[in-house]
Design a protein around this motif. Structure first.
Motif, PDB file in Angstrom:
ATOM      1  N   LEU A  45      36.893  50.387  43.149  1.00 56.29           N
ATOM      2  CA  LEU A  45      36.024  49.738  42.170  1.00 56.29           C
ATOM      3  C   LEU A  45      34.859  49.024  42.854  1.00 56.29           C
ATOM      4  CD1 LEU A  45      38.669  48.201  39.716  1.00 56.29           C
ATOM      5  CD2 LEU A  45      37.141  50.130  39.267  1.00 56.29           C
ATOM      6  N   LEU A  46      35.131  48.368  43.965  1.00 53.80           N
ATOM      7  CA  LEU A  46      34.074  47.669  44.691  1.00 53.80           C
ATOM      8  C   LEU A  46      33.041  48.641  45.256  1.00 53.80           C
ATOM      9  CD1 LEU A  46      36.250  45.021  46.573  1.00 53.80           C
ATOM     10  CD2 LEU A  46      34.565  44.540  44.781  1.00 53.80           C
ATOM     11  N   ILE A  47      33.516  49.749  45.817  1.00 53.45           N
ATOM     12  CA  ILE A  47      32.609  50.762  46.355  1.00 53.45           C
ATOM     13  C   ILE A  47      31.781  51.378  45.232  1.00 53.45           C
ATOM     14  CG2 ILE A  47      32.504  53.041  47.444  1.00 53.45           C
ATOM     15  CD1 ILE A  47      33.090  50.853  49.443  1.00 53.45           C
ATOM     16  N   LYS A  48      32.434  51.659  44.106  1.00 53.61           N
ATOM     17  CA  LYS A  48      31.719  52.229  42.960  1.00 53.61           C
ATOM     18  C   LYS A  48      30.641  51.276  42.451  1.00 53.61           C
ATOM     19  CE  LYS A  48      32.572  54.432  38.478  1.00 53.61           C
ATOM     20  NZ  LYS A  48      33.602  54.766  37.451  1.00 53.61           N
ATOM     21  N   ALA A  49      30.902  49.961  42.566  1.00 55.03           N
ATOM     22  CA  ALA A  49      29.924  48.965  42.122  1.00 55.03           C
ATOM     23  C   ALA A  49      28.796  48.769  43.122  1.00 55.03           C
ATOM     24  CB  ALA A  49      30.630  47.632  41.862  1.00 55.03           C
ATOM     25  N   GLY A  50      28.887  49.433  44.287  1.00 54.52           N
ATOM     26  CA  GLY A  50      27.804  49.389  45.255  1.00 54.52           C
ATOM     27  C   GLY A  50      27.996  48.413  46.404  1.00 54.52           C
ATOM     28  N   GLU A  71      40.713  45.259  37.903  1.00 57.91           N
ATOM     29  CA  GLU A  71      39.574  45.093  36.999  1.00 57.91           C
ATOM     30  C   GLU A  71      39.283  43.618  36.754  1.00 57.91           C
ATOM     31  OE1 GLU A  71      41.496  49.039  36.234  1.00 57.91           O
ATOM     32  OE2 GLU A  71      42.218  46.981  36.451  1.00 57.91           O
ATOM     33  N   THR A  72      40.343  42.796  36.650  1.00 62.25           N
ATOM     34  CA  THR A  72      40.168  41.359  36.458  1.00 62.25           C
ATOM     35  C   THR A  72      39.527  40.721  37.683  1.00 62.25           C
ATOM     36  OG1 THR A  72      42.109  41.289  35.005  1.00 62.25           O
ATOM     37  CG2 THR A  72      41.376  39.198  35.954  1.00 62.25           C
ATOM     38  N   ILE A  73      39.974  41.158  38.863  1.00 59.15           N
ATOM     39  CA  ILE A  73      39.406  40.635  40.110  1.00 59.15           C
ATOM     40  C   ILE A  73      37.933  41.019  40.232  1.00 59.15           C
ATOM     41  CG2 ILE A  73      39.533  40.769  42.636  1.00 59.15           C
ATOM     42  CD1 ILE A  73      42.570  41.181  42.309  1.00 59.15           C
ATOM     43  N   LEU A  74      37.620  42.273  39.914  1.00 54.29           N
ATOM     44  CA  LEU A  74      36.226  42.725  39.967  1.00 54.29           C
ATOM     45  C   LEU A  74      35.358  41.898  39.029  1.00 54.29           C
ATOM     46  CD1 LEU A  74      34.230  44.947  41.033  1.00 54.29           C
ATOM     47  CD2 LEU A  74      34.728  46.177  38.919  1.00 54.29           C
ATOM     48  N   GLN A  75      35.861  41.626  37.836  1.00 56.74           N
ATOM     49  CA  GLN A  75      35.098  40.833  36.872  1.00 56.74           C
ATOM     50  C   GLN A  75      34.838  39.428  37.407  1.00 56.74           C
ATOM     51  OE1 GLN A  75      36.372  41.073  32.717  1.00 56.74           O
ATOM     52  NE2 GLN A  75      35.912  38.922  32.427  1.00 56.74           N
ATOM     53  N   ALA A  76      35.841  38.840  38.062  1.00 56.24           N
ATOM     54  CA  ALA A  76      35.670  37.494  38.621  1.00 56.24           C
ATOM     55  C   ALA A  76      34.596  37.490  39.709  1.00 56.24           C
ATOM     56  CB  ALA A  76      36.998  36.993  39.181  1.00 56.24           C
ATOM     57  N   ILE A  77      34.582  38.535  40.537  1.00 54.24           N
ATOM     58  CA  ILE A  77      33.586  38.614  41.610  1.00 54.24           C
ATOM     59  C   ILE A  77      32.190  38.842  41.030  1.00 54.24           C
ATOM     60  CG2 ILE A  77      32.859  39.948  43.629  1.00 54.24           C
ATOM     61  CD1 ILE A  77      35.827  40.454  44.195  1.00 54.24           C
ATOM     62  N   GLU A  78      32.095  39.714  40.025  1.00 55.28           N
ATOM     63  CA  GLU A  78      30.809  39.934  39.360  1.00 55.28           C
ATOM     64  C   GLU A  78      30.285  38.628  38.768  1.00 55.28           C
ATOM     65  OE1 GLU A  78      31.789  42.996  36.567  1.00 55.28           O
ATOM     66  OE2 GLU A  78      30.966  44.585  37.839  1.00 55.28           O
ATOM     67  N   HIS A  79      31.181  37.873  38.168  1.00 54.95           N
ATOM     68  CA  HIS A  79      30.817  36.581  37.584  1.00 54.95           C
ATOM     69  C   HIS A  79      30.257  35.648  38.660  1.00 54.95           C
ATOM     70  CE1 HIS A  79      31.323  32.620  35.726  1.00 54.95           C
ATOM     71  NE2 HIS A  79      31.466  33.223  34.555  1.00 54.95           N
ATOM     72  N   PHE A  80      30.887  35.659  39.818  1.00 58.36           N
ATOM     73  CA  PHE A  80      30.469  34.793  40.923  1.00 58.36           C
ATOM     74  C   PHE A  80      29.065  35.143  41.404  1.00 58.36           C
ATOM     75  CE2 PHE A  80      30.223  34.153  45.572  1.00 58.36           C
ATOM     76  CZ  PHE A  80      30.348  32.772  45.626  1.00 58.36           C
ATOM     77  N   PHE A  81      28.779  36.438  41.516  1.00 56.32           N
ATOM     78  CA  PHE A  81      27.491  36.866  42.066  1.00 56.32           C
ATOM     79  C   PHE A  81      26.362  36.891  41.034  1.00 56.32           C
ATOM     80  CE2 PHE A  81      29.952  39.003  45.608  1.00 56.32           C
ATOM     81  CZ  PHE A  81      29.390  38.240  46.619  1.00 56.32           C
ATOM     82  N   THR A  82      26.686  36.818  39.756  1.00 56.29           N
ATOM     83  CA  THR A  82      25.657  36.889  38.728  1.00 56.29           C
ATOM     84  C   THR A  82      24.801  35.623  38.740  1.00 56.29           C
ATOM     85  OG1 THR A  82      27.036  38.248  37.284  1.00 56.29           O
ATOM     86  CG2 THR A  82      25.209  37.092  36.247  1.00 56.29           C
ATOM     87  N   PRO A  83      23.472  35.761  38.807  1.00 56.29           N
ATOM     88  CA  PRO A  83      22.605  34.570  38.750  1.00 56.29           C
ATOM     89  C   PRO A  83      22.847  33.797  37.456  1.00 56.29           C
ATOM     90  CG  PRO A  83      21.359  36.498  39.444  1.00 56.29           C
ATOM     91  CD  PRO A  83      22.701  37.000  38.995  1.00 56.29           C
TER      92      PRO A  83
END
Length: 396
Positions: A26-31, A167-179
């Motif tokens: 999932l992380l690789i797919k997200a770039g 998927e929950t972990i990915l969402q948490a990381i996306e949340h962290f990096f989102t401006p």
């Protein structure tokens, strides 16, 4: 927002290590650029070959390796984020006390980036006072804990200690990096269809899934907003959404829920597919089939966008949606003026892979400040981010 980020994924010994395979994918797919570090015990649960193939980087395991020696310092400075998932009871205890007997712990102690931890262990270990104290201790260091979940455990028991899903972990990381472009803002979002009852069995509805509105709620929360999501009937799992959810069924219930927030919101995004008409009367019993025809008398529902647009106070932003089958741009432009909205997000049922039920959407955004902005077909998550970016332009 993960694209281009450098992420260390630390894997410790435990049955939940198998989830690291999907998490890496999932992380690789997200770039993201992903570097795997495993404890020696983790090799008993998942193979380095699988993870190196997915991450396209050699997996690092040994501290006393000619190639890895002192690399923990470089790795700790290379990463934008370090994620330990699963984090075993043993590793958590070592982290809490500054022990350093493997490459993963050496890198953790050298990390200058944010550190996230997804614990995984059996229920009794999870509830043990020493484990809870260790979690409190590493949290006090500034580390982020992704809470364990309740579920089936390796022991066969059912309880707390199960590692959060990838998927929950990915969402948490996306949340962290989102401006945090909406930090401090209160956002009201309506989503999904409404069901207008005819009798106890039947209703008038539409094909809206709620995906677009839920994507907006997720993106707004990640951008720092306090979100209230008024959601019509939807089968989508929203249990992990960090928002206040108000579930409704009818257009009247959605109207009343929105009106409760009328004085509280900074931004209202009305993406729900609200029924325009509802039956004048609802039969108390199931209507039996008789005759060749059935007539229904319908009345107009209340116009949420119209009321919020007309009665908005200074500083409040109201965004509406327009789903059309023809003359879409003309109707959207007219709706922007007639409803006194600040923005209309238009999409058409003529667009391929867009509209009800799809995971993708194609939209054009209309505002008073600029010419219509067309956005190509893309995931509804990305569409949501684009909409919020356009809203920010209005509020700036």
């Amino acid at each position: 927002m993960i694209k281009g980020k450098k992420i260390i994924v630390g894997i410790t010994g435990g049955i939940a290590a198998y989830k690291a395979i999907l998490l890496t994918r999932l992380l690789i797919k997200a770039g993201a650029e992903v570097q795997i570090i495993m404890t020696p015990a983790a090799k008993d649960f998942v193979t380095p070959l699988t993870l190196s193939t997915l991450s396209k980087r050699p997996v690092i395991i040994d501290l006393f390796n000619e190639q890895a020696w002192e690399n923990h310092v470089a790795l700790g400075r290379w990463a934008d984020l370090m994620l330990i998932a699963p984090a075993s009871c043993n590793t958590i205890a070592k982290m809490a006390n500054g022990l350093c007997d493997n490459m993963l712990l050496a890198t953790y102690l050298s990390a200058t980036c944010a550190v996230w931890i997804a614990p995984a262990m059996d229920e009794d270990m999870w509830h043990h006072k020493s484990t809870q104290l260790n979690l409190e201790k590493i949290s006090s260091f500034g580390n982020h804990i992704i809470p364990s979940e309740e579920g089936e455990l390796a022991s066969g028991l059912f309880g707390m200690g199960r590692m959060a899903e990838p998927e929950t972990i990915l969402q948490a990381i996306e949340h962290f990096f989102t401006p945090k472009i909406l930090l401090g803002k209160k956002v009201l979002i309506t989503a999904g269809p409404t069901y207008e009852p005819i009798d106890p069995v039947r209703f008038i509805g539409n094909r809206s899934s709620g995906k677009m509105g839920i994507a907006l709620a997720k993106a707004a929360a990640a951008a720092g907003a306090e979100v209230t999501l008024v959601l019509g009937p939807s089968s989508i799992d929203i249990s992990a959404l960090p928002v206040n959810v108000v579930k409704v069924e009818t257009a009247e219930e959605m109207f009343q829920a929105a009106m409760k927030e009328q004085k509280n919101f900074d931004i209202a995004i009305l993406s729900a597919a609200v029924a325009d008409y509802t039956p004048e009367t609802v039969a108390e019993e199931k209507i039996k089939k008789s005759g060749d025809a059935l007539s229904l008398h319908l009345k107009k529902t209340k116009d949420i966008l119209g009321v919020l647009g007309k009665e908005k106070s200074n500083g409040q932003i109201v965004v509406g949606f327009a789903l059309e089958t023809h003359n879409a741009e003309a109707y959207a432009q007219e709706k922007l003026q007639r409803k006194n909205a600040d923005m209309i997000v238009m999409n058409s049922l003529q667009d391929p892979n867009a509209g009800f039920g799809y995971n993708t959407n194609t939209v054009t955004i209309f505002t008073h400040q600029q010419k219509p902005q067309a956005f190509p077909n893309q995931s509804k998550d990305n569409v949501a981010k684009a909409i919020l970016a356009e809203i920010q332009k209005i509020t700036a």
